[in-house]
Design a protein around this motif. Structure first.
Motif, PDB file in Angstrom:
ATOM      1  N   ILE A 166      -7.234 -12.135  -5.685  1.00 39.18           N
ATOM      2  CA  ILE A 166      -7.182 -10.796  -5.067  1.00 39.18           C
ATOM      3  C   ILE A 166      -5.884 -10.681  -4.268  1.00 39.18           C
ATOM      4  CG2 ILE A 166      -8.338  -9.218  -3.458  1.00 39.18           C
ATOM      5  CD1 ILE A 166     -10.972 -10.649  -4.197  1.00 39.18           C
ATOM      6  N   GLU A 167      -5.118  -9.614  -4.576  1.00 38.58           N
ATOM      7  CA  GLU A 167      -3.777  -9.504  -3.982  1.00 38.58           C
ATOM      8  C   GLU A 167      -3.738  -8.653  -2.730  1.00 38.58           C
ATOM      9  OE1 GLU A 167      -1.072  -8.445  -7.508  1.00 38.58           O
ATOM     10  OE2 GLU A 167      -3.092  -8.615  -8.292  1.00 38.58           O
ATOM     11  N   ALA A 168      -4.743  -7.801  -2.540  1.00 36.38           N
ATOM     12  CA  ALA A 168      -4.724  -6.919  -1.370  1.00 36.38           C
ATOM     13  C   ALA A 168      -6.149  -6.555  -0.992  1.00 36.38           C
ATOM     14  CB  ALA A 168      -3.931  -5.655  -1.676  1.00 36.38           C
ATOM     15  N   LEU A 169      -6.320  -6.169   0.275  1.00 41.34           N
ATOM     16  CA  LEU A 169      -7.674  -5.931   0.785  1.00 41.34           C
ATOM     17  C   LEU A 169      -7.755  -4.563   1.477  1.00 41.34           C
ATOM     18  CD1 LEU A 169     -10.354  -7.520   1.149  1.00 41.34           C
ATOM     19  CD2 LEU A 169      -9.467  -8.321   3.336  1.00 41.34           C
TER      20      LEU A 169
ATOM     21  N   LYS B 285       2.599  -0.279  -0.123  1.00 38.34           N
ATOM     22  CA  LYS B 285       2.461  -0.281   1.336  1.00 38.34           C
ATOM     23  C   LYS B 285       1.453  -1.340   1.794  1.00 38.34           C
ATOM     24  CE  LYS B 285       3.567   4.587   2.182  1.00 38.34           C
ATOM     25  NZ  LYS B 285       3.124   5.802   2.881  1.00 38.34           N
ATOM     26  N   SER B 286       1.618  -1.799   3.034  1.00 33.39           N
ATOM     27  CA  SER B 286       0.672  -2.755   3.612  1.00 33.39           C
ATOM     28  C   SER B 286       0.606  -2.527   5.118  1.00 33.39           C
ATOM     29  CB  SER B 286       1.144  -4.181   3.337  1.00 33.39           C
ATOM     30  OG  SER B 286       0.360  -5.078   4.100  1.00 33.39           O
TER      31      SER B 286
ATOM     32  N   TYR C 261      -0.752 -11.147   4.134  1.00 30.45           N
ATOM     33  CA  TYR C 261      -1.740 -10.669   3.168  1.00 30.45           C
ATOM     34  C   TYR C 261      -1.886  -9.147   3.269  1.00 30.45           C
ATOM     35  CZ  TYR C 261      -5.355 -11.054  -0.139  1.00 30.45           C
ATOM     36  OH  TYR C 261      -6.039 -10.924  -1.303  1.00 30.45           O
ATOM     37  N   PRO C 262      -1.519  -8.384   2.221  1.00 32.96           N
ATOM     38  CA  PRO C 262      -1.536  -6.921   2.324  1.00 32.96           C
ATOM     39  C   PRO C 262      -2.940  -6.356   2.596  1.00 32.96           C
ATOM     40  CG  PRO C 262      -0.387  -7.631   0.332  1.00 32.96           C
ATOM     41  CD  PRO C 262      -1.070  -8.846   0.901  1.00 32.96           C
ATOM     42  N   CYS C 263      -3.037  -5.508   3.620  1.00 33.42           N
ATOM     43  CA  CYS C 263      -4.321  -4.882   3.976  1.00 33.42           C
ATOM     44  C   CYS C 263      -4.111  -3.407   4.306  1.00 33.42           C
ATOM     45  CB  CYS C 263      -4.905  -5.523   5.233  1.00 33.42           C
ATOM     46  SG  CYS C 263      -5.620  -7.125   4.974  1.00 33.42           S
TER      47      CYS C 263
END
Ligand code: ATP
Length: 319
Positions: A94-97, A279-280, A117-119
């Motif tokens: 999983i790359e983003a949350l 975006k993150s 970690y992108p969120c």
């Protein structure tokens, strides 16, 4: 981006399911795999992760609460715990949350973003206490539930010429109380943003009686004072029967109203769009009817929710 995870965290709010559904269906429409993380950050740490498909979110649009579950997990403040959580995400690829919750949950999302970690945060809380958005997911439904309860109390209060003190949720934000006071026609509003002057309240109640008011409904936010003790003191002073009602957890539950379903659907879909745009560490909001996103750090530190003085004044005029 090929794989996105979604979780709900903090207190549940009606409409969270609609947000998850929107995340899932938007991902699938872009051929992105989507994973549900059960029980908030606690479940993330424990690796409770399952792939979701179209049918995982069938028949959830009208359900209150969150089918993904939620949890309070203070351990997530520790970096070592978060490192283990990121490992769980990496195991599945999983790359983003996308994190749906209140400001505590935003802190969790921010901390993960700071660790690379992108969120993205979505405002899921009944309290309407998050900066950068006019409304949070669940606020309108909760407000309606409160107004319904106040209407019922009004019937019995006016029949008995009674004073009713109604304690409402909101944590340290008076929005639910203020909006409910206007919609429910409460005579007195006590919110955390304004200093509570008990003497003034008692005088106002006495004045109301002189004006011929048959009942008095006092809307008060939780955590301000012990409402049962307050009721006793008011009864002693006014010689009128005074009862306190703490609405409690019934305020949280119930099917989300259309407003929250649409808000949550738009926000869930928008969150996927901005992740796809690279975006993150952003949080999603609604401003004057439009979807917007802000830096989570700014949202948690510099941005302040404006107090609705206009509504406060209005409640005074309409009393
Ligand atoms: P609500 O406003 O509806 O109660 P919330 O998201 O503010 O929702 P919290 O219990 O404050 O609810 O936060 C939810 C979870 O977010 C916490 O249990 C914890 O796992 C995580 N969290 C809160 N603060 C932090 C922090 N400073 N760092 C990392 N994680 C945090």
């Amino acid at each position: 981006i090929k794989k996105i995870g979604v979780l709900t965290s903090g207190g549940d709010a009606p409409g969270m399911n609609c947000a998850v559904r929107a995340v899932v269906r938007t991902c699938l429409s872009h051929d992105i795999e989507v994973f549900g993380i059960y029980d908030g950050f606690a479940g993330l740490h424990a690796g409770k992760i399952e792939q979701l498909d179209r049918h995982s979110v069938s028949d959830v649009i009208n359900r209150g609460g969150t089918f993904l579950g939620s949890a309070r997990f203070p351990e997530f403040k520790e970096e070592s715990i978060r490192k283990e959580a990121i490992k769980q995400l990496e195991k599945v690829g999983i790359e983003a949350l996308i994190v749906i919750g209140g400001d505590g949950s935003y802190m969790g999302a921010l901390k993960l973003s700071e660790m690379g970690y992108p969120c993205i945060g979505l405002p899921g809380t009944i309290d309407n206490d998050i900066a950068g958005t006019d409304f949070t997911i669940g606020f309108m439904t909760c407000l309606n539930t409160i107004v319904d309860a106040v209407d019922r109390l009004r019937d019995t209060s006016s029949s008995h010429n009674r004073i009713s003190i109604v304690e409402m949720m909101g944590r340290y934000c008076g929005d639910l109380t203020l909006w409910a006071a206007i919609a429910g026609g409460s005579e007195y509003v006590i919110v955390p943003e304004k200093e509570f002057d008990e003497e003034k309240l008692i005088k106002q109640i006495q004045l109301g009686e002189e004006k011929g008011k048959k009942h008095a409904i006092v809307a008060i936010t939780e955590h301000i004072t012990d409402v049962n003790a307050l009721a006793k003191r008011i009864q002693e002073r006014t010689k009128r029967e005074t009862r306190a009602t703490i609405l409690g957890h019934i305020q949280r539950g119930g099917s989300p109203m259309a407003f929250d379903r649409i808000l949550a659907s738009r926000m869930g879909s928008y969150a996927v769009d901005i992740l796809m745009a690279g975006k993150s560490a952003r949080c999603v909001g609604i401003k004057s009817g439009e979807m917007v996103d802000h830096d989570i750090v700014e949202c948690l530190t510099e941005m302040k929710r404006p107090f609705r003085q206009d509504l406060y004044n209005l409640s005074d005029v309409l009393y």
